[in-house]
Write a protein that holds these residues in place. Sequence first.
Motif, PDB file in Angstrom:
ATOM      1  N   PRO A  70       0.823  -1.214   0.000  1.00 51.02           N
ATOM      2  CA  PRO A  70       0.000   0.000   0.000  1.00 51.02           C
ATOM      3  C   PRO A  70       0.856   1.263   0.000  1.00 51.02           C
ATOM      4  O   PRO A  70       2.015   1.236   0.418  1.00 51.02           O
ATOM      5  N   TYR A  71       0.281   2.326  -0.486  1.00 48.70           N
ATOM      6  CA  TYR A  71       1.046   3.559  -0.689  1.00 48.70           C
ATOM      7  C   TYR A  71       0.923   4.453   0.536  1.00 48.70           C
ATOM      8  O   TYR A  71      -0.103   5.084   0.766  1.00 48.70           O
ATOM      9  N   GLU A  72       1.993   4.480   1.304  1.00 52.43           N
ATOM     10  CA  GLU A  72       1.991   5.154   2.598  1.00 52.43           C
ATOM     11  C   GLU A  72       2.685   6.504   2.514  1.00 52.43           C
ATOM     12  O   GLU A  72       3.663   6.679   1.787  1.00 52.43           O
ATOM     13  N   ILE A  73       2.178   7.425   3.295  1.00 52.54           N
ATOM     14  CA  ILE A  73       2.743   8.768   3.336  1.00 52.54           C
ATOM     15  C   ILE A  73       4.178   8.716   3.875  1.00 52.54           C
ATOM     16  O   ILE A  73       4.532   7.827   4.662  1.00 52.54           O
ATOM     17  N   ASN A  74       4.994   9.647   3.416  1.00 52.95           N
ATOM     18  CA  ASN A  74       6.410   9.765   3.795  1.00 52.95           C
ATOM     19  C   ASN A  74       7.271   8.635   3.232  1.00 52.95           C
ATOM     20  O   ASN A  74       8.409   8.449   3.675  1.00 52.95           O
ATOM     21  N   LYS A  75       6.729   7.887   2.280  1.00 53.69           N
ATOM     22  CA  LYS A  75       7.518   6.896   1.554  1.00 53.69           C
ATOM     23  C   LYS A  75       7.517   7.244   0.076  1.00 53.69           C
ATOM     24  O   LYS A  75       6.628   7.947  -0.409  1.00 53.69           O
ATOM     25  N   PRO A  85       1.050  17.045  -0.931  1.00 56.19           N
ATOM     26  CA  PRO A  85       0.322  16.653  -2.145  1.00 56.19           C
ATOM     27  C   PRO A  85       0.763  15.276  -2.620  1.00 56.19           C
ATOM     28  O   PRO A  85       1.856  14.808  -2.284  1.00 56.19           O
ATOM     29  N   HIS A  86      -0.083  14.615  -3.370  1.00 59.25           N
ATOM     30  CA  HIS A  86       0.328  13.416  -4.099  1.00 59.25           C
ATOM     31  C   HIS A  86       1.108  13.884  -5.323  1.00 59.25           C
ATOM     32  O   HIS A  86       0.673  14.805  -6.025  1.00 59.25           O
ATOM     33  N   VAL A  87       2.251  13.273  -5.578  1.00 58.10           N
ATOM     34  CA  VAL A  87       3.108  13.712  -6.692  1.00 58.10           C
ATOM     35  C   VAL A  87       3.518  12.505  -7.529  1.00 58.10           C
ATOM     36  O   VAL A  87       4.000  11.506  -6.988  1.00 58.10           O
ATOM     37  N   ILE A  88       3.319  12.621  -8.844  1.00 60.40           N
ATOM     38  CA  ILE A  88       3.694  11.562  -9.768  1.00 60.40           C
ATOM     39  C   ILE A  88       4.620  12.155 -10.829  1.00 60.40           C
ATOM     40  O   ILE A  88       4.264  13.139 -11.496  1.00 60.40           O
ATOM     41  N   ILE A  89       5.808  11.566 -10.962  1.00 62.05           N
ATOM     42  CA  ILE A  89       6.851  12.079 -11.855  1.00 62.05           C
ATOM     43  C   ILE A  89       7.178  11.036 -12.921  1.00 62.05           C
ATOM     44  O   ILE A  89       7.417   9.861 -12.600  1.00 62.05           O
ATOM     45  N   ASN A  90       7.218  11.467 -14.168  1.00 61.22           N
ATOM     46  CA  ASN A  90       7.762  10.632 -15.235  1.00 61.22           C
ATOM     47  C   ASN A  90       9.241  10.977 -15.377  1.00 61.22           C
ATOM     48  O   ASN A  90       9.590  12.088 -15.778  1.00 61.22           O
ATOM     49  N   ASN A  91      10.112  10.030 -15.052  1.00 57.68           N
ATOM     50  CA  ASN A  91      11.556  10.275 -15.113  1.00 57.68           C
ATOM     51  C   ASN A  91      12.151  10.008 -16.486  1.00 57.68           C
ATOM     52  O   ASN A  91      13.328  10.297 -16.716  1.00 57.68           O
ATOM     53  N   TYR A 113      -0.602   5.139 -10.670  1.00 58.97           N
ATOM     54  CA  TYR A 113      -0.296   5.901  -9.463  1.00 58.97           C
ATOM     55  C   TYR A 113      -1.236   7.100  -9.316  1.00 58.97           C
ATOM     56  O   TYR A 113      -1.683   7.431  -8.207  1.00 58.97           O
ATOM     57  N   ILE A 114      -1.547   7.772 -10.422  1.00 61.15           N
ATOM     58  CA  ILE A 114      -2.499   8.876 -10.355  1.00 61.15           C
ATOM     59  C   ILE A 114      -3.864   8.367  -9.893  1.00 61.15           C
ATOM     60  O   ILE A 114      -4.525   8.986  -9.047  1.00 61.15           O
ATOM     61  N   SER A 115      -4.272   7.242 -10.435  1.00 66.74           N
ATOM     62  CA  SER A 115      -5.567   6.668 -10.038  1.00 66.74           C
ATOM     63  C   SER A 115      -5.591   6.303  -8.550  1.00 66.74           C
ATOM     64  O   SER A 115      -6.599   6.516  -7.862  1.00 66.74           O
ATOM     65  N   LYS A 116      -4.481   5.766  -8.036  1.00 68.66           N
ATOM     66  CA  LYS A 116      -4.422   5.443  -6.612  1.00 68.66           C
ATOM     67  C   LYS A 116      -4.478   6.719  -5.772  1.00 68.66           C
ATOM     68  O   LYS A 116      -5.110   6.736  -4.702  1.00 68.66           O
ATOM     69  N   ALA A 117      -3.819   7.773  -6.237  1.00 68.21           N
ATOM     70  CA  ALA A 117      -3.877   9.053  -5.523  1.00 68.21           C
ATOM     71  C   ALA A 117      -5.311   9.576  -5.482  1.00 68.21           C
ATOM     72  O   ALA A 117      -5.780  10.065  -4.444  1.00 68.21           O
ATOM     73  N   LYS A 118      -6.020   9.462  -6.587  1.00 62.99           N
ATOM     74  CA  LYS A 118      -7.411   9.906  -6.630  1.00 62.99           C
ATOM     75  C   LYS A 118      -8.279   9.082  -5.673  1.00 62.99           C
ATOM     76  O   LYS A 118      -9.143   9.632  -4.979  1.00 62.99           O
ATOM     77  N   GLU A 119      -8.036   7.784  -5.623  1.00 65.11           N
ATOM     78  CA  GLU A 119      -8.781   6.937  -4.694  1.00 65.11           C
ATOM     79  C   GLU A 119      -8.545   7.370  -3.255  1.00 65.11           C
ATOM     80  O   GLU A 119      -9.484   7.433  -2.444  1.00 65.11           O
ATOM     81  N   LYS A 120      -7.295   7.647  -2.918  1.00 60.93           N
ATOM     82  CA  LYS A 120      -6.981   8.067  -1.557  1.00 60.93           C
ATOM     83  C   LYS A 120      -7.655   9.396  -1.218  1.00 60.93           C
ATOM     84  O   LYS A 120      -8.154   9.595  -0.101  1.00 60.93           O
TER      85      LYS A 120
END
Length: 326
Positions: free
Chosen positions: A44-49, A115-121, A153-160
């Motif tokens: 699961p996607y936890e804050i501060n990780k 904020p939730h942040v998603i980066i394409n590297n 990841y964006i979809s998971k951020a929206k769910e949260k």
Amino acid sequence: MFKLKFLIISLIILTSCKKGKLEEEVIQDLAIQVIFPELGSDGPYEINKIYNGVENYITYYPGNSPIILSAPHGGDLTPDDIPNRTWGTTVTDTNTKQLTIAIMNFLDTNHNIKPHVIINNLKRTKLDANRDKAEAAQGDISAERAFDEYHFYISKAKEKILSQYNDGLFLDIHGHGQNPDGFYDLRTWLGYLLSSSELDQSDEQLDTEFDISESSIYGLVNKSPEKFSEVLRGPNSFGNLLEERGYESLPSIESPSPEGMRYFSGGYNTYVHGSVETGGSISSIQLEMPAPGIRQNATQWNDFASALSEVLIVYFKVHLNIDLTD
């Protein structure tokens, strides 16, 4: 999280008993099968990780606020095993990755807003995360996997966000350059999926004739106490709040419409992750920043991050009655 490559090699050589004579040689070509971990298996996607996709092509910073920041065109990785895209735009939005991270850090450090942040590297020559999958990855399986991770990841951020708040805002961070005629517009362009000609309409036309469900901020407009035209370019519009902090923007009170000028109204991400696609309560805005004054160096990134943080706090309070600092 790394992709697993299984190499299946068969080499069959049949030789006769006759000295020095090779009767038959069969060589089966090298076959490569790529097996990726299941999407979501790193949760699961936890804050501060921090979560990195396969080969660190995509990075997700989970948040605890109703804000998503996305940087699809600022990456610089150019792995040899992903071929260059052969069609579509390949220009990098310089320093938008760094700018996005600066905004994230400023919100967290100064306002305790994560904020939730998603980066394409990946460099845009390898993956365009703001196009449909066919154009974005152009058939390469590693690029397709990165595309899937980015939007997962964006979809998971929206769910949260929807599990904690009733509403949210997705900001797609971009950079624009000179117009074809050489003119450099130093305003930040805000894309709500309204075309130039639609923004050229009067406030009355926008409020009475435009179908607001075709706007990427449909969800926010339904909650806002202000009219559609005011949300777009009134005193509490995103653009006007930026202008009050020293960043000229379009649309705003001073610049209500492009007036026929080249303008980006929002792309794939703004469409699929905003409320126009789902009718839901997460809205989206595409931010196209000029380089001068915003994207050129760390001082500019942090100054803009400070201004944008203030804008977001006011914007959420006025239009969604959400206190981000609470």
